[in-house]
Design a protein around this motif. Structure first.
Motif, PDB file in Angstrom:
ATOM      1  N   SER A 105       0.837  -1.213   0.000  1.00 54.31           N
ATOM      2  CA  SER A 105       0.000   0.000   0.000  1.00 54.31           C
ATOM      3  C   SER A 105       0.867   1.256   0.000  1.00 54.31           C
ATOM      4  CB  SER A 105      -0.941  -0.002   1.209  1.00 54.31           C
ATOM      5  OG  SER A 105      -0.223   0.132   2.427  1.00 54.31           O
ATOM      6  N   THR A 106       1.974   1.218   0.737  1.00 50.95           N
ATOM      7  CA  THR A 106       2.905   2.350   0.752  1.00 50.95           C
ATOM      8  C   THR A 106       3.490   2.593  -0.636  1.00 50.95           C
ATOM      9  OG1 THR A 106       3.519   1.916   3.050  1.00 50.95           O
ATOM     10  CG2 THR A 106       5.039   3.265   1.757  1.00 50.95           C
ATOM     11  N   CYS A 129       2.297   1.660  -3.513  1.00 55.12           N
ATOM     12  CA  CYS A 129       1.250   2.068  -4.457  1.00 55.12           C
ATOM     13  C   CYS A 129       0.930   3.554  -4.331  1.00 55.12           C
ATOM     14  CB  CYS A 129      -0.017   1.241  -4.236  1.00 55.12           C
ATOM     15  SG  CYS A 129       0.104  -0.462  -4.800  1.00 55.12           S
ATOM     16  N   ILE A 130       0.791   4.026  -3.093  1.00 59.36           N
ATOM     17  CA  ILE A 130       0.489   5.450  -2.883  1.00 59.36           C
ATOM     18  C   ILE A 130       1.634   6.327  -3.385  1.00 59.36           C
ATOM     19  CG2 ILE A 130       0.160   7.223  -1.110  1.00 59.36           C
ATOM     20  CD1 ILE A 130      -1.420   5.144   0.493  1.00 59.36           C
ATOM     21  N   LEU A 137       1.621   6.247  -7.258  1.00 62.47           N
ATOM     22  CA  LEU A 137       0.539   7.077  -7.799  1.00 62.47           C
ATOM     23  C   LEU A 137       0.881   8.564  -7.684  1.00 62.47           C
ATOM     24  CD1 LEU A 137      -2.634   5.222  -6.435  1.00 62.47           C
ATOM     25  CD2 LEU A 137      -1.949   5.449  -8.829  1.00 62.47           C
ATOM     26  N   GLY A 138       1.465   8.936  -6.545  1.00 57.73           N
ATOM     27  CA  GLY A 138       1.829  10.332  -6.345  1.00 57.73           C
ATOM     28  C   GLY A 138       2.958  10.792  -7.245  1.00 57.73           C
ATOM     29  N   LEU A 162      -1.333  14.010  -4.806  1.00 55.22           N
ATOM     30  CA  LEU A 162      -1.573  12.946  -3.831  1.00 55.22           C
ATOM     31  C   LEU A 162      -0.474  12.897  -2.777  1.00 55.22           C
ATOM     32  CD1 LEU A 162      -3.392  10.528  -3.063  1.00 55.22           C
ATOM     33  CD2 LEU A 162      -1.956   9.097  -4.527  1.00 55.22           C
ATOM     34  N   GLY A 210       0.228  12.113   1.285  1.00 56.12           N
ATOM     35  CA  GLY A 210       0.911  10.824   1.283  1.00 56.12           C
ATOM     36  C   GLY A 210       1.215  10.244   2.644  1.00 56.12           C
ATOM     37  N   SER A 250      -1.980   9.648   4.788  1.00 52.12           N
ATOM     38  CA  SER A 250      -2.841   8.566   4.299  1.00 52.12           C
ATOM     39  C   SER A 250      -2.179   7.202   4.506  1.00 52.12           C
ATOM     40  CB  SER A 250      -3.180   8.775   2.825  1.00 52.12           C
ATOM     41  OG  SER A 250      -2.009   8.822   2.029  1.00 52.12           O
ATOM     42  N   ILE A 251      -0.863   7.118   4.286  1.00 51.27           N
ATOM     43  CA  ILE A 251      -0.148   5.862   4.511  1.00 51.27           C
ATOM     44  C   ILE A 251      -0.240   5.459   5.985  1.00 51.27           C
ATOM     45  CG2 ILE A 251       2.161   4.824   4.623  1.00 51.27           C
ATOM     46  CD1 ILE A 251       2.815   6.439   2.051  1.00 51.27           C
TER      47      ILE A 251
END
Length: 203
Positions: free
Chosen positions: A160-161, A163-164, A167-168, A175, A179, A182-183
């Protein structure tokens, strides 16, 4: 119509959480500016995020800096250890690309396992420091044991880290403004409701 402007409306609660993640990310960046204090800043980030999951965060600014200063020395020590180990792994990868022969494949897989363990420890040790009052040595042992026993969940947290961040960096750079917050929030959901209850580490 009155419900539309009610703060307890799910839409407003969601927007409030987004704003909290933005503010928390800014605090994390501010606390990480000296670079050497990234460990303390990350611990404070998780201290607030773990409380946020249970709606116990209070004033984010006050909670963040309270944890930051309380954990500055041990968190900085852990960050320095992780930084040195990370540099060692980076050097090892550089050596890997210069190797030839059958040993290269064996060295690669051994190094891949070490990198995965490193990422697991890096992901879990700061939330544990934010939650538990323990020495550095004990924290590393507890982190390693919890990571091994919760392999799939730690892998999800690492993925998940990545991926975020991907994406950013490659898709939508704003995003990154949310970051870190949200992480930490996503990780805290997994920790508070799945991992921590196994060890009676919840608040």
């Amino acid at each position: 119509m009155s419900k539309l402007f009610d703060y307890n409306n799910p839409v407003w609660r969601f927007m409030g959480r987004i704003a909290d993640m933005f503010f928390l990310t800014l605090l994390w960046i501010l606390g990480s500016i000296p670079f050497i204090t990234i460990g303390a800043s990350t611990t404070a980030l998780y201290y607030v995020a773990l409380k946020m999951v249970k709606n116990q965060e209070g004033y984010i600014w006050k909670s963040f800096w309270h944890s930051y200063w309380d954990n500055l020395k041990p968190a900085t020590g852990i960050w320095c250890i992780l930084l040195i180990v990370g540099m060692g792994l980076g050097i090892s990868f550089r050596m890997l690309f210069q190797m030839e022969g059958s040993m290269k494949s064996m060295f690669f897989w051994g190094l891949a396992v070490l990198v995965l363990v490193y990422l697991f420890v890096f992901t879990l040790i700061f939330p544990l420091m934010a939650r538990l009052d323990a020495g550095i040595n004990r924290l590393f042992v507890m982190t390693f044991m919890a990571a091994v026993k919760n392999f799939s969940w730690l892998l999800l947290m690492v993925v998940s880290t990545l991926c975020i961040l991907a994406l950013g960096i490659f898709v939508f750079w704003p995003l990154l403004l949310f970051g870190a917050g949200s992480i930490a929030y996503i990780h805290s959901l997994i920790l508070v409701y799945i991992v921590f209850p196994k060890y009676n580490w919840n608040y």
